[in-house]
Design a protein around this motif. Structure first.
Motif, PDB file in Angstrom:
ATOM      1  N   VAL A  61       0.857  -1.189   0.000  1.00  0.00           N
ATOM      2  CA  VAL A  61       0.000   0.000   0.000  1.00  0.00           C
ATOM      3  C   VAL A  61       0.890   1.234   0.000  1.00  0.00           C
ATOM      4  N   PRO A  62       0.373   2.376  -0.468  1.00  0.00           N
ATOM      5  CA  PRO A  62       1.155   3.619  -0.373  1.00  0.00           C
ATOM      6  C   PRO A  62       1.167   4.108   1.067  1.00  0.00           C
ATOM      7  N   ASN A  63       2.327   4.162   1.693  1.00  0.00           N
ATOM      8  CA  ASN A  63       2.417   4.550   3.095  1.00  0.00           C
ATOM      9  C   ASN A  63       3.847   4.931   3.440  1.00  0.00           C
ATOM     10  N   ALA A  64       4.038   5.447   4.644  1.00  0.00           N
ATOM     11  CA  ALA A  64       5.364   5.830   5.136  1.00  0.00           C
ATOM     12  C   ALA A  64       5.309   5.858   6.652  1.00  0.00           C
ATOM     13  N   PHE A  65       6.455   5.661   7.295  1.00  0.00           N
ATOM     14  CA  PHE A  65       6.502   5.773   8.748  1.00  0.00           C
ATOM     15  C   PHE A  65       7.902   6.145   9.197  1.00  0.00           C
ATOM     16  N   ALA A  66       7.993   6.623  10.429  1.00  0.00           N
ATOM     17  CA  ALA A  66       9.271   7.006  11.016  1.00  0.00           C
ATOM     18  C   ALA A  66       9.468   6.251  12.320  1.00  0.00           C
ATOM     19  N   VAL A  67      10.703   5.901  12.607  1.00  0.00           N
ATOM     20  CA  VAL A  67      11.070   5.287  13.882  1.00  0.00           C
ATOM     21  C   VAL A  67      12.337   5.964  14.385  1.00  0.00           C
ATOM     22  N   GLY A  68      12.594   5.817  15.687  1.00  0.00           N
ATOM     23  CA  GLY A  68      13.810   6.380  16.258  1.00  0.00           C
ATOM     24  C   GLY A  68      13.593   7.755  16.856  1.00  0.00           C
ATOM     25  N   ARG A  69      14.698   8.358  17.256  1.00  0.00           N
ATOM     26  CA  ARG A  69      14.661   9.660  17.911  1.00  0.00           C
ATOM     27  C   ARG A  69      15.418  10.697  17.072  1.00  0.00           C
ATOM     28  N   LYS A  77      -4.941  10.760  -1.952  1.00  0.00           N
ATOM     29  CA  LYS A  77      -4.417   9.738  -2.857  1.00  0.00           C
ATOM     30  C   LYS A  77      -4.054   8.461  -2.103  1.00  0.00           C
ATOM     31  N   ILE A  78      -3.446   8.619  -0.918  1.00  0.00           N
ATOM     32  CA  ILE A  78      -3.059   7.452  -0.125  1.00  0.00           C
ATOM     33  C   ILE A  78      -4.300   6.663   0.294  1.00  0.00           C
ATOM     34  N   SER A  79      -5.349   7.381   0.691  1.00  0.00           N
ATOM     35  CA  SER A  79      -6.585   6.720   1.102  1.00  0.00           C
ATOM     36  C   SER A  79      -7.191   5.926  -0.048  1.00  0.00           C
ATOM     37  N   ARG A  80      -7.269   6.535  -1.222  1.00  0.00           N
ATOM     38  CA  ARG A  80      -7.818   5.833  -2.387  1.00  0.00           C
ATOM     39  C   ARG A  80      -6.920   4.674  -2.792  1.00  0.00           C
ATOM     40  N   GLY A  81      -5.607   4.908  -2.742  1.00  0.00           N
ATOM     41  CA  GLY A  81      -4.668   3.852  -3.112  1.00  0.00           C
ATOM     42  C   GLY A  81      -4.723   2.670  -2.169  1.00  0.00           C
ATOM     43  N   SER A  82      -4.939   2.931  -0.888  1.00  0.00           N
ATOM     44  CA  SER A  82      -5.025   1.848   0.087  1.00  0.00           C
ATOM     45  C   SER A  82      -6.290   1.032  -0.108  1.00  0.00           C
ATOM     46  N   GLU A  83      -7.387   1.696  -0.490  1.00  0.00           N
ATOM     47  CA  GLU A  83      -8.644   0.985  -0.738  1.00  0.00           C
ATOM     48  C   GLU A  83      -8.517   0.060  -1.950  1.00  0.00           C
ATOM     49  N   ARG A  84      -7.800   0.507  -2.953  1.00  0.00           N
ATOM     50  CA  ARG A  84      -7.648  -0.300  -4.166  1.00  0.00           C
ATOM     51  C   ARG A  84      -6.621  -1.409  -3.992  1.00  0.00           C
ATOM     52  N   ALA A  85      -5.662  -1.206  -3.078  1.00  0.00           N
ATOM     53  CA  ALA A  85      -4.541  -2.134  -2.984  1.00  0.00           C
ATOM     54  C   ALA A  85      -4.924  -3.468  -2.370  1.00  0.00           C
ATOM     55  N   GLY A  86      -5.959  -3.506  -1.527  1.00  0.00           N
ATOM     56  CA  GLY A  86      -6.331  -4.764  -0.879  1.00  0.00           C
ATOM     57  C   GLY A  86      -5.473  -5.027   0.334  1.00  0.00           C
ATOM     58  N   ASP A  87      -4.909  -6.234   0.404  1.00  0.00           N
ATOM     59  CA  ASP A  87      -4.140  -6.647   1.581  1.00  0.00           C
ATOM     60  C   ASP A  87      -2.834  -5.873   1.689  1.00  0.00           C
ATOM     61  N   SER A  88      -2.497  -5.504   2.916  1.00  0.00           N
ATOM     62  CA  SER A  88      -1.258  -4.783   3.193  1.00  0.00           C
ATOM     63  C   SER A  88      -0.245  -5.714   3.821  1.00  0.00           C
TER      64      SER A  88
END
Length: 274
Positions: free
Chosen positions: A100-108, A226-237
């Motif tokens: 799915v189209p996404n991003a995340f951050a970890v760490g300090r 766009k991310i919301s629509r892309g996640s709906e179309r993508a199916g399983d993450s």
């Protein structure tokens, strides 16, 4: 003082987590007969290890790889400029196939990592991507990622203690085993309700920070659409639940919103455009 509301909420949630932690320590002392110093030392060590490996586990779970600067020069250049504007060290940049189209951050602040999915890079234009990157850098600067990881660690400790307390006070039969599993899951969920409450607020704060950094809320609002629509179309993450709580996008409806790690995306978009 920057984000007094966020800091106050983090302090309250931190106090609640400490209270859960203290109750778990008392139960462990009574159930196992361990001395206080051993319970405290063991619990702190567990949380410390959980924090250390949390970053590694999150990256490994999505198969994140280094983002080559020669291939993604524009992304590196934008992150470097945004990091300078935010007075933080440039984080490590990684790319992953998340489904799915996404991003995340970890760490300090001094040792952060930002992971961007290949799907996101293909979906967004340059300005929208910059809005997402600014959002993730804001999480690192605000240190709220640390609270999320520590909260998950405390929830795990409390759940483990609750399970063993049920087993040790029962007949140790199959029924007690299943009861312990249920009690552990419910206890962990109860603790995570408080963690998710701060998680939802931190998303609004990071959205606002990103809008300030890129000169307006429209790029990030458009990206979220766009991310919301892309996640709906993508199916399983390919993203598990713990990593999903760290991502830029997540949603819930009805009662599920009580346990959602993100506020409704339509409200985020509305705030960004207001």
């Amino acid at each position: 003082m920057r984000h007094l509301g966020l800091k106050a909420r983090m302090a309250v949630v931190g106090s609640v987590l400490f209270a859960f932690y203290a109750v778990a320590a008392v139960v462990a002392m009574g159930a196992f007969g361990f001395p206080l110093w051993l319970v405290a030392l063991g619990s702190l060590a567990f949380v410390g290890v959980q924090y250390k490996i949390g970053k590694w586990a999150a990256l490994r779970s999505v198969g994140a790889e280094e983002m080559p600067e020669e291939r993604f020069a524009d992304v590196h250049r934008r992150v470097e400029r945004l990091s300078d504007d935010m007075d933080i060290d440039k984080p490590r940049l990684m790319v992953a196939r998340m489904g799915v189209p996404n991003a995340f951050a970890v760490g300090r602040k001094g040792a952060g990592t930002v992971v961007v999915s290949e799907e996101l890079l293909r979906l967004l234009d340059a300005d929208e991507l910059e809005g997402v990157l600014a959002h993730e850098l804001a999480h690192i600067r605000n240190r709220d990622v640390v609270m999320m990881v520590l909260g998950q660690g405390v929830a795990s400790i409390v759940a483990i203690v609750a399970q063993w307390a049920v087993l040790l006070t029962g007949d140790n039969d199959l029924a007690d085993f299943f009861l312990a599993m249920v009690v552990g899951q419910l206890t962990q969920l109860l603790v995570m309700v408080f963690v998710f409450a701060i998680s939802r607020y931190r998303e609004y704060v990071a959205d606002r920070d990103a809008a300030d950094l890129v000169g307006g809320g429209e790029p990030l609002a458009s990206a979220l659409e766009k991310i919301s629509r892309g996640s709906e179309r993508a199916g399983d993450s390919e993203i598990d639940s713990e990593v999903s709580a760290l991502c830029i996008f997540g949603d819930g409806t009805g009662l599920a919103r009580l346990f959602a790690s993100h506020p409704p995306v339509e409200k985020r978009i509305e705030r960004l455009r207001s």
